[in-house]
Design an enzyme around this catalytic site. Structure first.
Site, PDB file in Angstrom:
ATOM      1  N   CYS A  50       0.814  -1.229   0.000  1.00 58.91           N
ATOM      2  CA  CYS A  50       0.000   0.000   0.000  1.00 58.91           C
ATOM      3  C   CYS A  50       0.842   1.271   0.000  1.00 58.91           C
ATOM      4  O   CYS A  50       0.318   2.355  -0.236  1.00 58.91           O
ATOM      5  CB  CYS A  50      -0.931   0.013   1.209  1.00 58.91           C
ATOM      6  SG  CYS A  50      -2.009  -1.408   1.293  1.00 58.91           S
ATOM      7  N   HIS A  81      -2.783   7.309   3.465  1.00 59.27           N
ATOM      8  CA  HIS A  81      -3.328   6.044   2.951  1.00 59.27           C
ATOM      9  C   HIS A  81      -4.648   5.783   3.669  1.00 59.27           C
ATOM     10  O   HIS A  81      -4.738   5.881   4.901  1.00 59.27           O
ATOM     11  CB  HIS A  81      -2.318   4.930   3.221  1.00 59.27           C
ATOM     12  CG  HIS A  81      -2.841   3.568   2.888  1.00 59.27           C
ATOM     13  ND1 HIS A  81      -3.546   3.299   1.736  1.00 59.27           N
ATOM     14  CD2 HIS A  81      -2.766   2.384   3.568  1.00 59.27           C
ATOM     15  CE1 HIS A  81      -3.885   2.012   1.715  1.00 59.27           C
ATOM     16  NE2 HIS A  81      -3.427   1.441   2.819  1.00 59.27           N
ATOM     17  N   ASN A 135     -10.116   0.488   1.215  1.00 64.13           N
ATOM     18  CA  ASN A 135      -8.667   0.495   1.050  1.00 64.13           C
ATOM     19  C   ASN A 135      -8.327   0.019  -0.365  1.00 64.13           C
ATOM     20  O   ASN A 135      -8.519  -1.145  -0.687  1.00 64.13           O
ATOM     21  CB  ASN A 135      -8.059  -0.434   2.115  1.00 64.13           C
ATOM     22  CG  ASN A 135      -6.546  -0.490   2.044  1.00 64.13           C
ATOM     23  OD1 ASN A 135      -5.932  -0.033   1.085  1.00 64.13           O
ATOM     24  ND2 ASN A 135      -5.940  -1.078   3.069  1.00 64.13           N
TER      25      ASN A 135
HETATM   26  O1  UT7 Z   1      -3.317  -1.261   3.948  1.00 63.94           O
HETATM   27  C1  UT7 Z   1      -2.941  -2.097   5.004  1.00 63.94           C
HETATM   28  C2  UT7 Z   1      -4.005  -3.125   5.251  1.00 63.94           C
HETATM   29  N1  UT7 Z   1      -4.589  -3.311   6.485  1.00 63.94           N
HETATM   30  C3  UT7 Z   1      -4.961  -2.448   7.449  1.00 63.94           C
HETATM   31  O2  UT7 Z   1      -4.703  -1.282   7.444  1.00 63.94           O
HETATM   32  C4  UT7 Z   1      -5.764  -3.000   8.562  1.00 63.94           C
HETATM   33  C5  UT7 Z   1      -5.380  -2.514   9.934  1.00 63.94           C
HETATM   34  N2  UT7 Z   1      -6.281  -3.075  10.922  1.00 63.94           N
HETATM   35  C6  UT7 Z   1      -7.563  -2.654  11.036  1.00 63.94           C
HETATM   36  O3  UT7 Z   1      -8.006  -1.780  10.310  1.00 63.94           O
HETATM   37  C7  UT7 Z   1      -8.419  -3.268  12.125  1.00 63.94           C
HETATM   38  O4  UT7 Z   1      -7.614  -4.054  12.962  1.00 63.94           O
HETATM   39  C8  UT7 Z   1      -9.602  -4.118  11.559  1.00 63.94           C
HETATM   40  C9  UT7 Z   1     -10.634  -3.209  10.908  1.00 63.94           C
HETATM   41  C10 UT7 Z   1      -9.106  -5.127  10.555  1.00 63.94           C
HETATM   42  C11 UT7 Z   1     -10.291  -4.834  12.711  1.00 63.94           C
HETATM   43  O5  UT7 Z   1     -10.722  -3.904  13.683  1.00 63.94           O
HETATM   44  P1  UT7 Z   1     -10.404  -4.187  15.237  1.00 63.94           P
HETATM   45  O6  UT7 Z   1     -11.021  -3.110  16.001  1.00 63.94           O
HETATM   46  O7  UT7 Z   1      -8.911  -4.338  15.354  1.00 63.94           O
HETATM   47  O8  UT7 Z   1     -11.180  -5.506  15.473  1.00 63.94           O
HETATM   48  P2  UT7 Z   1     -10.629  -6.887  16.044  1.00 63.94           P
HETATM   49  O9  UT7 Z   1      -9.658  -7.496  15.104  1.00 63.94           O
HETATM   50  O10 UT7 Z   1     -10.237  -6.659  17.454  1.00 63.94           O
HETATM   51  O11 UT7 Z   1     -11.927  -7.748  16.027  1.00 63.94           O
HETATM   52  C12 UT7 Z   1     -12.978  -7.478  16.906  1.00 63.94           C
HETATM   53  C13 UT7 Z   1     -14.058  -8.492  16.642  1.00 63.94           C
HETATM   54  C14 UT7 Z   1     -13.573  -9.934  16.500  1.00 63.94           C
HETATM   55  O12 UT7 Z   1     -14.521 -10.756  17.142  1.00 63.94           O
HETATM   56  P3  UT7 Z   1     -14.149 -11.469  18.523  1.00 63.94           P
HETATM   57  O13 UT7 Z   1     -12.962 -12.335  18.222  1.00 63.94           O
HETATM   58  O14 UT7 Z   1     -13.853 -10.342  19.468  1.00 63.94           O
HETATM   59  O15 UT7 Z   1     -15.397 -12.213  18.844  1.00 63.94           O
HETATM   60  C15 UT7 Z   1     -13.660 -10.177  15.016  1.00 63.94           C
HETATM   61  O16 UT7 Z   1     -13.893 -11.513  14.676  1.00 63.94           O
HETATM   62  O17 UT7 Z   1     -14.713  -8.161  15.419  1.00 63.94           O
HETATM   63  C16 UT7 Z   1     -14.825  -9.336  14.626  1.00 63.94           C
HETATM   64  N3  UT7 Z   1     -14.846  -8.971  13.219  1.00 63.94           N
HETATM   65  C17 UT7 Z   1     -15.968  -8.612  12.586  1.00 63.94           C
HETATM   66  N4  UT7 Z   1     -17.235  -8.506  13.016  1.00 63.94           N
HETATM   67  C18 UT7 Z   1     -18.157  -8.091  12.111  1.00 63.94           C
HETATM   68  C19 UT7 Z   1     -13.804  -8.920  12.357  1.00 63.94           C
HETATM   69  N5  UT7 Z   1     -14.243  -8.529  11.144  1.00 63.94           N
HETATM   70  C20 UT7 Z   1     -15.577  -8.343  11.275  1.00 63.94           C
HETATM   71  C21 UT7 Z   1     -16.591  -7.944  10.381  1.00 63.94           C
HETATM   72  N6  UT7 Z   1     -17.860  -7.826  10.835  1.00 63.94           N
HETATM   73  N7  UT7 Z   1     -16.328  -7.635   9.086  1.00 63.94           N
END
Ligand code: UT7
Length: 313
Positions: free
Chosen positions: A118, A240, A270
């Site tokens: 990215c 980004h 993204n």
């Molecule tokens: O260009 C570079 C590419 N990547 C990035 O920039 C991504 C950087 N990371 C992020 O943006 C965030 O970490 C995410 C958006 C990917 C996730 O957000 P988060 O606040 O870090 O959530 P999390 O990983 O702590 O997940 C919280 C919960 C989990 O459930 P449990 O395990 O707590 O029960 C996930 O399974 O949210 C769940 N979850 C979802 N729920 C509904 C993960 N994806 C989803 C979804 N819908 N799409």
């Protein structure tokens, strides 16, 4: 890495995203997610996705828009760099295909692709600026173009809601005018595969998030310090667009108001190497006069790569 200031002119910009849109409500039908979760956790409301176009089609259309906007004399172009991790083919490069699609196959043009995830557009700017400033090249198309959805696993809710397709292009020229450009592009190599792509994108979201915030802060501070500027002298930061909360954390930690950041993540998700180029083009279209404004592009990506570019309009 030597501190090297350049003068560079952004002659024009263009961007293109495919017509088809997928909203968060479309994803509610595919995986266990909700519009509310996606908006709250990422800021994304919709993203554009291809139907039958490939990465070179998007790149060509963004380049054509940049060219047509200023009726640019394409016989001047002697360098095309495309940043992408989703090329049409392993070879030839997207840049070669763009050259052909623009009808410039019989013109002497150095064409190559680069893959820095990215952060690709900032890497392409770094290389392109150095090549222009060497005196060997006059005019460069610097393009970030991605069909990220080729690599999206639509059964993985952790990743599939985040990404979209698109392309952004800058036409850059060397200039004697006082148009400061300073680009910092670096890497923090890691072997743990926190963010990688094989057939699909895989990601440890939390780890990437933490890295992203620290990396963007460091890149912004480094570029400002090296160019002896304060944040008040920069009119806009174009980050980004991966997650609105990442940008909010950077703003908070650096004590910069959110109004200093240009945000369009809600409409595109993204788009990897395309995101900064699309945002820059939209920012430039958002008002008539930008003369001599200083802007700061900043990004991060797999590798881990990160960097920032200070440019003068
Ligand atoms: O260009 C570079 C590419 N990547 C990035 O920039 C991504 C950087 N990371 C992020 O943006 C965030 O970490 C995410 C958006 C990917 C996730 O957000 P988060 O606040 O870090 O959530 P999390 O990983 O702590 O997940 C919280 C919960 C989990 O459930 P449990 O395990 O707590 O029960 C996930 O399974 O949210 C769940 N979850 C979802 N729920 C509904 C993960 N994806 C989803 C979804 N819908 N799409």
């Amino acid at each position: 890495m030597k501190k090297l200031m350049n003068n560079l002119k952004i002659v024009s910009t263009g961007s293109y995203t495919p017509e088809k849109v997928m909203t968060n409500f479309d994803f509610e039908k595919i995986v266990d997610t909700s519009d509310e979760w996606i908006v709250q956790r990422t800021g994304i409301k919709k993203r554009h996705v291809v139907t039958d176009e490939d990465t070179s089609d998007l790149a060509y259309k963004a380049a054509l828009k940049a060219i047509n906007k200023v009726n640019y004399d394409t016989t001047k172009i002697d360098l095309i760099i495309v940043a992408t991790f989703t090329p049409d083919l392993m070879s030839p490069g997207v840049s070669n295909l763009v050259q052909a699609k623009l009808g410039l196959s019989n013109q002497d043009i150095t064409c190559f692709d680069l893959n820095s995830g990215c952060t690709g557009l900032i890497y392409a700017l770094n290389v392109g600026a150095s090549m222009l400033n060497s005196g060997k090249y006059n005019s460069a198309l610097i393009i970030g173009s991605e069909v990220v959805t080729k690599t999206v696993d639509y059964e993985d809710r952790n990743t599939c809601v985040l990404f979209g397709d698109g392309s952004g292009c800058l036409i850059l020229e060397n200039t004697d005018e006082d148009k400061l450009a300073y680009i910092y592009a670096t890497s923090q190599g890691e072997l743990e595969r926190s963010l990688y792509v094989d057939k699909y994108i895989h990601m440890d979201g939390k780890k990437v998030y933490l890295f992203a915030v620290g990396a963007m802060e460091k890149a912004i501070k480094k570029v400002l310090a090296d160019s002896s500027l304060t944040i008040s002298e920069v009119s806009k930061i174009i980050p980004h667009q991966a997650n609105i909360r990442i940008i909010q954390s950077v703003a908070k930690n650096l004590k910069i108001g959110m109004d200093k950041f240009f945000i369009n993540i809600e409409n595109y998700g993204n788009t990897s190497a395309a995101s900064v180029g699309i945002a820059l083009d939209e920012y430039l279209s958002s008002k008539k006069h930008h003369e001599n404004e200083k802007i700061l592009l900043v990004g991060f990506g797999s590798g881990f790569t990160y960097g920032a570019a200070l440019l003068t309009l």
